[in-house]
Design a protein around this motif. Structure first.
Motif, PDB file in Angstrom:
ATOM      1  N   GLU A 452       0.848  -1.096   0.776  1.00 30.40           N
ATOM      2  CA  GLU A 452       0.166  -0.023  -0.065  1.00 30.40           C
ATOM      3  C   GLU A 452       0.796   1.306  -0.024  1.00 30.40           C
ATOM      4  O   GLU A 452       0.763   2.628  -0.205  1.00 30.40           O
ATOM      5  CB  GLU A 452      -0.824   0.176   0.770  1.00 30.40           C
ATOM      6  N   VAL A 453       1.772   1.218   0.823  1.00 31.76           N
ATOM      7  CA  VAL A 453       2.645   2.259   1.116  1.00 31.76           C
ATOM      8  C   VAL A 453       3.224   2.759   0.201  1.00 31.76           C
ATOM      9  O   VAL A 453       3.812   3.590  -0.476  1.00 31.76           O
ATOM     10  CB  VAL A 453       3.997   2.420   1.915  1.00 31.76           C
ATOM     11  N   LEU A 454       4.403   1.369  -0.748  1.00 30.47           N
ATOM     12  CA  LEU A 454       4.983   1.733  -2.423  1.00 30.47           C
ATOM     13  C   LEU A 454       3.705   2.170  -3.780  1.00 30.47           C
ATOM     14  O   LEU A 454       4.637   2.355  -4.821  1.00 30.47           O
ATOM     15  CB  LEU A 454       5.630   0.202  -2.656  1.00 30.47           C
ATOM     16  N   ARG A 455       2.621   1.727  -3.685  1.00 30.89           N
ATOM     17  CA  ARG A 455       1.275   2.001  -4.291  1.00 30.89           C
ATOM     18  C   ARG A 455       1.873   3.623  -5.282  1.00 30.89           C
ATOM     19  O   ARG A 455       1.748   2.873  -6.952  1.00 30.89           O
ATOM     20  CB  ARG A 455      -0.224   1.975  -4.459  1.00 30.89           C
ATOM     21  N   PRO A 456       2.255   4.244  -4.849  1.00 34.28           N
ATOM     22  CA  PRO A 456       2.151   5.196  -5.707  1.00 34.28           C
ATOM     23  C   PRO A 456       3.404   4.992  -6.121  1.00 34.28           C
ATOM     24  O   PRO A 456       3.720   5.613  -8.065  1.00 34.28           O
ATOM     25  CB  PRO A 456       2.575   6.348  -4.596  1.00 34.28           C
ATOM     26  N   LEU A 457       4.136   4.982  -5.879  1.00 34.53           N
ATOM     27  CA  LEU A 457       6.323   4.342  -6.638  1.00 34.53           C
ATOM     28  C   LEU A 457       5.759   3.375  -7.533  1.00 34.53           C
ATOM     29  O   LEU A 457       6.323   3.766  -9.018  1.00 34.53           O
ATOM     30  CB  LEU A 457       7.267   4.057  -5.898  1.00 34.53           C
ATOM     31  N   ASP A 458       5.332   2.081  -7.673  1.00 28.92           N
ATOM     32  CA  ASP A 458       4.888   1.602  -8.590  1.00 28.92           C
ATOM     33  C   ASP A 458       4.139   2.157  -9.826  1.00 28.92           C
ATOM     34  O   ASP A 458       4.430   1.579 -10.988  1.00 28.92           O
ATOM     35  CB  ASP A 458       3.865  -0.032  -8.010  1.00 28.92           C
ATOM     36  N   ALA A 459       3.504   3.037  -9.293  1.00 26.90           N
ATOM     37  CA  ALA A 459       2.531   3.202 -10.725  1.00 26.90           C
ATOM     38  C   ALA A 459       3.496   4.657 -11.626  1.00 26.90           C
ATOM     39  O   ALA A 459       3.086   4.216 -12.479  1.00 26.90           O
ATOM     40  CB  ALA A 459       1.056   4.238 -10.092  1.00 26.90           C
ATOM     41  N   ALA A 460       3.872   4.946  -9.982  1.00 27.98           N
ATOM     42  CA  ALA A 460       4.870   5.964 -11.417  1.00 27.98           C
ATOM     43  C   ALA A 460       6.593   5.120 -12.476  1.00 27.98           C
ATOM     44  O   ALA A 460       6.607   5.850 -13.357  1.00 27.98           O
ATOM     45  CB  ALA A 460       5.977   6.736 -10.452  1.00 27.98           C
ATOM     46  N   LEU A 461       6.630   3.768 -11.734  1.00 28.23           N
ATOM     47  CA  LEU A 461       7.338   3.405 -12.575  1.00 28.23           C
ATOM     48  C   LEU A 461       6.303   2.130 -13.787  1.00 28.23           C
ATOM     49  O   LEU A 461       6.965   2.754 -14.735  1.00 28.23           O
ATOM     50  CB  LEU A 461       7.972   1.950 -11.549  1.00 28.23           C
ATOM     51  N   ARG A 462       5.331   1.730 -13.501  1.00 30.72           N
ATOM     52  CA  ARG A 462       4.690   1.441 -14.777  1.00 30.72           C
ATOM     53  C   ARG A 462       4.203   2.267 -15.198  1.00 30.72           C
ATOM     54  O   ARG A 462       4.981   1.843 -16.758  1.00 30.72           O
ATOM     55  CB  ARG A 462       3.304   0.655 -14.253  1.00 30.72           C
ATOM     56  N   ARG A 463       4.134   3.718 -15.065  1.00 29.11           N
ATOM     57  CA  ARG A 463       4.185   4.407 -16.680  1.00 29.11           C
ATOM     58  C   ARG A 463       4.790   5.043 -17.642  1.00 29.11           C
ATOM     59  O   ARG A 463       5.153   5.834 -18.334  1.00 29.11           O
ATOM     60  CB  ARG A 463       3.143   6.121 -15.990  1.00 29.11           C
ATOM     61  N   GLY A 464       6.008   4.351 -16.513  1.00 31.72           N
ATOM     62  CA  GLY A 464       7.639   4.896 -17.409  1.00 31.72           C
ATOM     63  C   GLY A 464       8.059   6.730 -17.150  1.00 31.72           C
ATOM     64  O   GLY A 464       9.419   7.445 -17.238  1.00 31.72           O
ATOM     65  N   ALA A 465       7.398   7.577 -15.739  1.00 35.51           N
ATOM     66  CA  ALA A 465       8.100   7.852 -15.056  1.00 35.51           C
ATOM     67  C   ALA A 465       8.641   8.299 -14.254  1.00 35.51           C
ATOM     68  O   ALA A 465       9.693   9.117 -13.888  1.00 35.51           O
ATOM     69  CB  ALA A 465       6.253   8.874 -15.078  1.00 35.51           C
ATOM     70  N   THR A 505      11.866  15.717 -11.324  1.00 32.38           N
ATOM     71  CA  THR A 505      12.252  14.509 -12.142  1.00 32.38           C
ATOM     72  C   THR A 505      11.069  13.583 -12.668  1.00 32.38           C
ATOM     73  O   THR A 505      11.522  12.119 -12.916  1.00 32.38           O
ATOM     74  CB  THR A 505      13.505  13.867 -11.771  1.00 32.38           C
ATOM     75  N   ALA A 506      10.141  13.584 -11.700  1.00 32.28           N
ATOM     76  CA  ALA A 506       9.414  12.457 -11.272  1.00 32.28           C
ATOM     77  C   ALA A 506       8.117  12.198 -12.189  1.00 32.28           C
ATOM     78  O   ALA A 506       7.643  11.467 -12.749  1.00 32.28           O
ATOM     79  CB  ALA A 506       8.638  11.645  -9.713  1.00 32.28           C
ATOM     80  N   SER A 507       7.702  13.801 -12.469  1.00 34.89           N
ATOM     81  CA  SER A 507       6.450  14.285 -13.052  1.00 34.89           C
ATOM     82  C   SER A 507       6.789  13.976 -15.343  1.00 34.89           C
ATOM     83  O   SER A 507       7.669  14.313 -14.874  1.00 34.89           O
ATOM     84  CB  SER A 507       5.800  14.949 -12.636  1.00 34.89           C
TER      85      SER A 507
END
Length: 507
Positions: A452-465, A505-507
């Motif tokens: 649950e804590v890692l969900r925002p980072l996993d989403a950004a990783l999947r988007r290629g951001a 750099t993350a957006s």
């Protein structure tokens, strides 16, 4: 014939290798030969030794003198072997204490009149001598203070060759050497710059504290006058003081750079090379003897690149390897040196060449191509190695007069110390003490938080951001945010704060 032996030190970066200096005489035509891979400066030592002995009234054998530098396969450079060569050559007559000479390390250059001239790198040379088990070193008087900084070594300093000869039992008109006393190890440093002088930039001050607490790299972008340089220069004042090992490493690099070292400073170093600096000035170089560059001099402290967009792209990309490995390797023809590169990178840049692009009330006159070319100086791989990205705006009257009470340097230093102590307890039993040093495999493995804590980072990783390296760096920043907040586990708010700090750099 008598073979005399003594010791000196060959330096390659901060590494020092003990060199045995052997001298032998034969009944041939007077000559002075040096063997054992000497460079040109060292090959000329024979002339300096002969003139120095003649001008000081010292009896050098008028026969063929052969000096061997062992191990013969190790390259030797510079004039720091002069004193050892002179003592070994004079000792072939058998008129000095051979046992004392064989147990003493000699470092220093000779003048033609017999004076002992200072040489760079005496401090790491004495450290190398101690590491090899030697406890007695002779150095030039001008290098006495820095040599005495090394504990466990008896240091003797001389002004001329005759003093060294007399101390070794030779007969000459000079006073013997005396041990050096009273080295300054912990002289108080200058008062650090006050962080509360920065007003109206609360987010940037918070980001600076996070960077200090975790050892993270920082990028600040904004128009001229927003306070980027002011903030960067206050970072060393809120970092923890250097320990004995780090202080000695910093002083050794300064010594190799040719600076006068008289004490061990506890304040982390701050290096700010001009944007016109070459890649060699940044990474180090030189002819024959490789001198440390700004990267090595900033080790254990801060490397600040002001006007980062003005640096050539090739110079900026030279930072990528040392940022990852923590060392900088400099290679030249036939020689290589390795220096430490454990620095925090702080880059300050304008949004465009004129500095007005995107500034409220500003009028940017730069062409679109010029803006793109300017911003692309900071390449993607380099930006991916920066943990925190802060966007600053000029301070308005409302922001200057309102807002919360400014953070002082003392308070920020306490916050950083408490956060680092919490991180050290968490990583106890591992080789790491700061969050910035923990590898990603550990952050995503044994220390991984909940899904649950890692969900925002996993989403950004999947988007290629976000790259996987950026993913790991965000986790490191999140742990630092948690340490400052006093959390024992990583929370979703900590990750959100880390994403906010890396939004450039993350957006």
């Amino acid at each position: 014939m008598t073979v005399a032996r003594t010791w000196s030190v060959a330096l390659s970066g901060l590494r020092g290798d003990l060199v045995e200096v052997e001298a032998d005489v034969s009944s041939q035509t007077p000559e002075f030969a040096i063997i054992g891979l000497p460079d040109k400066a060292l090959g000329e030592a024979g002339r300096r030794v002969r003139n120095a002995c003649a001008n000081r009234g010292l009896d050098l054998p008028k026969r063929r003198i052969t000096v061997n530098l062992s191990p013969a396969s190790l390259p030797k450079r510079g004039s720091g072997f002069d004193v050892a060569i002179a003592i070994a050559a004079l000792a072939t007559s058998g008129r000095m204490d051979a046992d004392r000479i064989a147990r003493t390390v000699h470092v220093g250059e000779l003048g033609l009149d017999g004076r002992l001239r200072p040489v760079p790198g005496v401090l790491p040379a004495v450290v190398a001598a101690r590491g090899a088990g030697h406890t007695r070193v002779v150095v030039p008087a001008a290098n006495a203070a820095e040599a005495a900084l090394v504990e466990g070594v008896e240091v003797f300093a001389g002004a001329c060759l005759a003093e060294v000869v007399r101390w070794h039992g030779g007969v000459c008109d000079a006073a013997p050497l005396a041990p050096v006393q009273g080295a300054i190890v912990d002289e108080p440093d200058d008062v650090p710059l006050e962080l509360s002088d920065v007003v109206g930039q609360a987010d940037a001050v918070d980001a600076l504290v996070v960077a200090a607490a975790g050892g993270h790299h920082l990028l600040m972008s904004g128009p001229p006058g927003a306070g980027k340089t002011m903030l960067a220069r206050r970072l060393p004042g809120i970092l923890p003081p250097l320990d004995d090992e780090a202080s000695l490493s910093v002083a050794s690099v300064r010594s190799l750079a040719g600076e006068t070292v008289t004490r061990l400073s506890r304040t982390p170093p701050f290096e700010s090379p001009h944007h016109g600096a070459s890649a060699a000035a940044l990474i180090g170089g030189g002819s024959g003897v490789i001198r440390p560059g700004a990267i090595a001099r900033a080790s254990e402290g801060v490397l600040f690149l002001d006007e980062g967009g003005e640096f050539p792209a090739a110079v900026l990309d030279a930072l990528r390897q040392p940022l990852e490995s923590g060392v900088i390797q400099v290679h030249r023809s036939g020689v290589a040196a390795t220096y430490p590169a454990r620095f925090q990178l702080v880059v300050a840049t304008n949004p465009c060449p004129c500095g007005q692009y995107g500034v409220p009330g500003g009028a940017c006159e730069c062409a679109p191509q010029a803006i793109r070319r300017y911003t692309r100086r900071l390449s993607g791989p380099l930006l991916d190695r920066i943990d925190i990205d802060v966007r600053l705006q000029r301070v308005s009257a409302a922001r200057r007069e309102g807002g919360s009470r400014p953070v002082t340097t003392g308070r920020a230093r306490e916050t950083v110390a408490e956060a680092r102590a919490r991180a050290a307890r968490r990583w106890a039993g591992t080789p790491w003490h700061r969050n910035a040093d923990v590898p990603g495999t550990w952050l995503r493995g044994p220390a991984a938080p909940s899904t649950e804590v890692l969900r925002p980072l996993d989403a950004a990783l999947r988007r290629g951001a976000l790259t996987l390296r950026g993913y790991d760096r965000l986790l490191r920043v999140a742990w630092t945010v948690a340490d400052i907040a006093g959390h024992d586990t990583l929370l979703a708010d900590d990750v959100g704060r880390a994403l906010y700090l890396r939004r450039g750099t993350a957006s």
